[in-house]
Design an enzyme around this catalytic site. Structure first.
Site, PDB file in Angstrom:
ATOM      1  N   ASP A 167       0.943 -10.669  -1.301  1.00 39.85           N
ATOM      2  CA  ASP A 167      -0.446 -10.164  -0.765  1.00 39.85           C
ATOM      3  C   ASP A 167      -0.762  -8.758  -0.934  1.00 39.85           C
ATOM      4  O   ASP A 167       0.143  -7.917  -1.093  1.00 39.85           O
ATOM      5  CB  ASP A 167      -0.843 -10.584   0.535  1.00 39.85           C
ATOM      6  CG  ASP A 167       0.487  -9.783   1.506  1.00 39.85           C
ATOM      7  OD1 ASP A 167       1.271  -9.081   0.856  1.00 39.85           O
ATOM      8  OD2 ASP A 167       0.519 -10.236   2.554  1.00 39.85           O
ATOM      9  N   GLY A 206       4.399  -7.908  -1.448  1.00 42.79           N
ATOM     10  CA  GLY A 206       3.071  -7.504  -1.119  1.00 42.79           C
ATOM     11  C   GLY A 206       2.847  -5.756  -1.166  1.00 42.79           C
ATOM     12  O   GLY A 206       3.803  -5.174  -1.402  1.00 42.79           O
ATOM     13  N   HIS A 244       1.169   4.958   2.194  1.00 40.50           N
ATOM     14  CA  HIS A 244       1.343   4.068   0.995  1.00 40.50           C
ATOM     15  C   HIS A 244       2.795   3.764   1.098  1.00 40.50           C
ATOM     16  O   HIS A 244       3.044   2.556   0.572  1.00 40.50           O
ATOM     17  CB  HIS A 244       0.838   5.080  -0.292  1.00 40.50           C
ATOM     18  CG  HIS A 244       0.709   4.212  -1.434  1.00 40.50           C
ATOM     19  ND1 HIS A 244      -0.006   3.304  -1.479  1.00 40.50           N
ATOM     20  CD2 HIS A 244       1.448   4.469  -2.372  1.00 40.50           C
ATOM     21  CE1 HIS A 244      -0.007   2.819  -2.919  1.00 40.50           C
ATOM     22  NE2 HIS A 244       1.014   3.534  -3.383  1.00 40.50           N
ATOM     23  N   SER A 255       4.540  10.984 -12.873  1.00 38.34           N
ATOM     24  CA  SER A 255       4.556  10.710 -14.176  1.00 38.34           C
ATOM     25  C   SER A 255       5.005   9.329 -14.245  1.00 38.34           C
ATOM     26  O   SER A 255       5.889   8.865 -13.636  1.00 38.34           O
ATOM     27  CB  SER A 255       5.376  11.712 -15.088  1.00 38.34           C
ATOM     28  OG  SER A 255       4.812  12.926 -14.963  1.00 38.34           O
ATOM     29  N   HIS A 312      -4.219   0.049  -6.902  1.00 40.22           N
ATOM     30  CA  HIS A 312      -4.462   1.392  -7.607  1.00 40.22           C
ATOM     31  C   HIS A 312      -5.779   1.893  -7.163  1.00 40.22           C
ATOM     32  O   HIS A 312      -6.336   2.167  -8.340  1.00 40.22           O
ATOM     33  CB  HIS A 312      -3.881   1.425  -9.138  1.00 40.22           C
ATOM     34  CG  HIS A 312      -2.906   2.685  -9.023  1.00 40.22           C
ATOM     35  ND1 HIS A 312      -3.172   3.117 -10.323  1.00 40.22           N
ATOM     36  CD2 HIS A 312      -2.038   3.014  -8.505  1.00 40.22           C
ATOM     37  CE1 HIS A 312      -2.238   4.374 -10.337  1.00 40.22           C
ATOM     38  NE2 HIS A 312      -1.501   4.258  -9.275  1.00 40.22           N
TER      39      HIS A 312
END
Length: 736
Positions: A493, A530, A49, A313, A95
């Site tokens: 993208d 992106g 990620h 958070s 997400h």
């Protein structure tokens, strides 16, 4: 008092998402066993990620430059120049995993995160869009997930005060265990006041801004880099909790300190929280960072260094402050009721040092954490080419009109009104074209300029032929922007794929990227920002490859935008672009004939550019009264949508003898538009189009209140509209 160090076992390393060879790399890099906090930091920064370790090599092939690009990939968001010292700042981000586990908060914080990416750059957000992919309607979880995600997107955007103006919603069984929530935000900034994340200057104060740090979201970035299994619902505590009202205060406070010239560098705390924001600011500026966690405002007592570094958070920022501006900046944040705490400073050491309770909890090389993270050239195999489907070999099970009635109200093609009516799409008073058209149009300030915004991809094409599917996603965005009168300028993208450790999945990613790159070059729309989301699979089954394309275009005069609605009876309906009756991978072939097969329609980028330029010219000259691009469902679906929108029918000629009727009306050939022109301008238009070599055919005229094809029974527009609008509210109400 010194706490006893946690033993680093192979199980602990694996639970942090690190492979054995990556752990060996860590040992070699630092020359010792890492502390638990250091292991957590490596886990956060080296996961897929944050590091893009599987995709970075192939992302380098994307075109990112143009004279109007002020900032390309690598910052919080991309920036393009639209003249008059105005810049558009935009990005799309996923997400996905959090939204499957906790749909409301997952979707809400996805919106919050992308808004922060935009206002971190110094822009005021002016619009949001989204691309949502859900499982099959009959799957037991789908209705609950749709309800939660749509409420989360609307709840955050509406409360924050930004209009949600467009997007995509799709249903497919391949998303049953792995939905996609891709959020896009667009902001407006002064072109000479763009704020970046790279720190500069030694000994500069590092300031924590915004909400307090809690235990929510710990390992959120690691979860976003893992595949799902049947126990994934247990990961609910790793989903962040959003507060749109706190974010609104953070926006105003950030824009105020930027206007007061307090900021050297600023970074939002997104994935991996304090860790990634501090590392990225230091690494980009070739500086070290010292953090004192005793100074971090916390929401819960007794938080460890590990928890503080990995908390996700929401509504938090990190800033490198001009030292002489400390009092002024602090006063601004106190005025808005937000935390302001100096938590560290920049150093010349290129080390990332974290202290807590008087102890050094982490001391690591900052560049190797950030822009020198692992890079993989994963094995990949090209997706095998599928045979071309010949339309004459497909026997239509039902007639053309019956097929239209079935498709216009199907989950794939029905109206998404139930979704977008839950979003405030007009807050701010600048939304010119609302959801439901080809692209949204948003006025810039008081005009005359406007933005055309869209999100597009056809995942079934991308699976059948990743290269053509990648090209088509960009071409579709280009057509949608063109159809409202916008000139496409740039793209963001969001690349959603399965497990990159499987060569066939990696092959999909590589193929799609090749197609996207080629289309962006041909259509002069570079990629400026992106996000990559991999490991979207559950129990070994991957999603459809879904490279969402967010397009931004410019209208010099928003009052000259076009809409898809028929405007008056008696106007000529023109089909622009070549029709061959391509049924491979079409909605008709799948939903009417029950066959998911064949090569998808090829994309001729020269034709896309030529046809788009001509259509924009017709809109700007005022010749075109209605415009619609052709995509899912083909010609007859597009005609029905224009008729429904304008409450005006059409009398249509039969198709040419060379193409069988079901392929003529439902084929999904690319580079096509429907345009209406007044009858007295028809001859002039046809002459001009012939002169520039653009295929154009008059296929009928607007008339009455029915859609009628020569030789077929007429169908009432009101009946079509009812079918088009009914399915989604009925489904969400438990009636479908």
């Amino acid at each position: 008092m010194s706490s006893k160090p946690t033993p680093i076992t192979p199980e602990l390393v694996a639970s942090h998402g690190l492979k054995p060879d990556e752990y060996q790399r860590i040992l070699k890099l630092i020359g010792r066993e890492p502390s638990l906090t250091e292991l957590g930091i490596f886990s956060a920064m080296w996961n897929e990620h944050c590091s893009y370790k599987s995709s970075r090599l192939h992302l380098k092939g994307l075109p990112t430059k143009a004279p109007w690009v002020l900032q390309g990939p690598g910052e919080n968001a991309g920036v393009i120049d639209i003249g008059d010292n105005e810049a558009i700042v935009f990005k799309m981000e996923s997400h996905n995993h959090p939204s499957f586990i906790e749909p409301y908060q997952g979707a809400a914080t996805g919106v919050g995160g992308i808004l922060r990416d935009v206002f971190t750059m110094g822009a005021r957000p002016i619009a949001c869009l989204n691309a949502l992919s859900f499982g099959a309607p009959e799957h037991p979880k789908t209705r609950h997930l749709v309800s939660g995600v749509v409420a989360g997107v609307g709840g955050y955007g509406n409360s924050f005060g930004v209009p949600t103006v467009g997007g995509q919603v799709r249903f497919d069984t391949r998303y049953d265990g792995n939905i996609l929530v891709n959020a896009m935000a667009v902001g407006l900034a002064d072109a000479d006041k763009i704020f970046l994340a790279a720190a500069s200057g030694v000994g500069m104060p590092i300031v924590y801004l915004g909400s307090k740090t809690g235990r929510d979201g710990i390992h959120g970035a690691s979860m976003a880099s893992a595949v799902f299994d049947d126990d994934s619902a247990e990961k609910r505590p790793t989903v962040q909790v959003g507060d749109p009202f706190a974010e609104k205060l953070l926006l105003e406070a950030c824009l105020e300190i930027m206007a007061a010239d307090c900021v050297i560098a600023i970074q939002d705390m997104g994935a991996a929280g304090l860790t990634s924001s501090a590392v990225e600011m230091g690494a980009k500026g070739n500086l070290g960072v010292d953090l004192d966690l005793d100074k971090v405002p916390t929401r819960e007592p007794g938080m460890t260094a590990y928890e503080m570094m990995l908390s996700e958070s929401q509504e938090r920022m990190l800033m490198v402050l001009k030292p002489e501006k400390e009092r002024e900046a602090e006063a601004i944040f106190k005025k808005w009721g937000l935390d302001f705490a100096i938590v560290g400073h920049t150093t010349p050491t290129l080390r990332f040092v974290v202290k807590h309770g008087g102890e050094v909890k982490a001391d690591l090389p900052i560049k190797e954490l950030g822009d020198e993270a692992p890079l993989y050239d994963r094995p990949h195999v090209e997706t095998p080419k599928l045979p071309i489907i010949h339309a004459r070999d497909i026997k239509p099970p039902i007639g053309v009109v019956e097929a239209l009635e079935k498709l216009i109200g199907s989950p794939e093609l029905c109206s998404r009104r139930w979704v977008w009516e839950q979003y405030d799409h007009v807050i701010g008073g600048n939304t010119v074209q609302r959801p439901g058209g080809d692209a949204a149009v948003v006025r810039i300030k008081d005009g005359p300029k406007g933005l055309a915004l869209t999100v597009d991809v056809t995942p079934r094409y991308c699976e059948a032929d990743p290269y053509e599917g990648g090209k088509q996603a960009v071409a579709e965005a280009y057509r949608n922007i063109t159809a409202v009168g916008g000139k496409p300028l740039a793209i963001t993208d969001n690349l959603n794929f399965g497990n990159p450790e499987r060569p066939e999945i990696m092959g999909q990613l590589v193929g799609c990227l090749k197609g996207i790159a080629e289309a962006c070059v041909a259509l002069e729309a570079p990629i400026v920002s992106g996000n990559v989301s991999l490991y979207n699979e559950t129990n070994g089954r991957g999603i459809l490859p879904t490279p969402s394309i967010g397009g931004v275009g410019l209208l010099d005069d928003f009052t000259k935008s076009a809409t898809l609605a028929f405007k008056a009876a008696g106007e000529a309906i023109l089909l622009i672009g070549e029709t061959r009756g391509w049924l491979g991978q079409s909605v008709y072939l799948r939903d009417i004939c029950g066959r998911e097969e064949g090569a998808p329609p090829p994309v001729n980028l020269d034709a896309e550019k030529r046809n788009g330029t001509v259509v924009r010219g017709m809109i700007h000259s005022g010749t075109a009264t209605a415009v619609h691009d052709l995509s899912d469902g083909g010609l007859l679906i597009a005609l029905a949508e224009m008729a429904i929108a304008g409450h005006i029918g059409a009398a249509l000629d039969a198709g040419p003898e060379a193409i069988v009727p079901h392929a003529w009306w439902f084929g999904e050939d690319q580079a096509r538009y429907l345009v209406t022109v007044p009858a007295d301008e028809l001859l002039g238009v046809l002459t001009k189009l012939k002169a520039v070599g653009v295929p154009c055919l008059q296929i009928g005229k607007t008339a009455g209140h029915t859609l009628s094809i020569a030789g077929e029974r007429a169908i009432d527009i009101k009946a079509l509209e009812h079918a088009h609008e009914a399915w989604l509210p009925n489904y969400m109400g438990g009636k479908a």
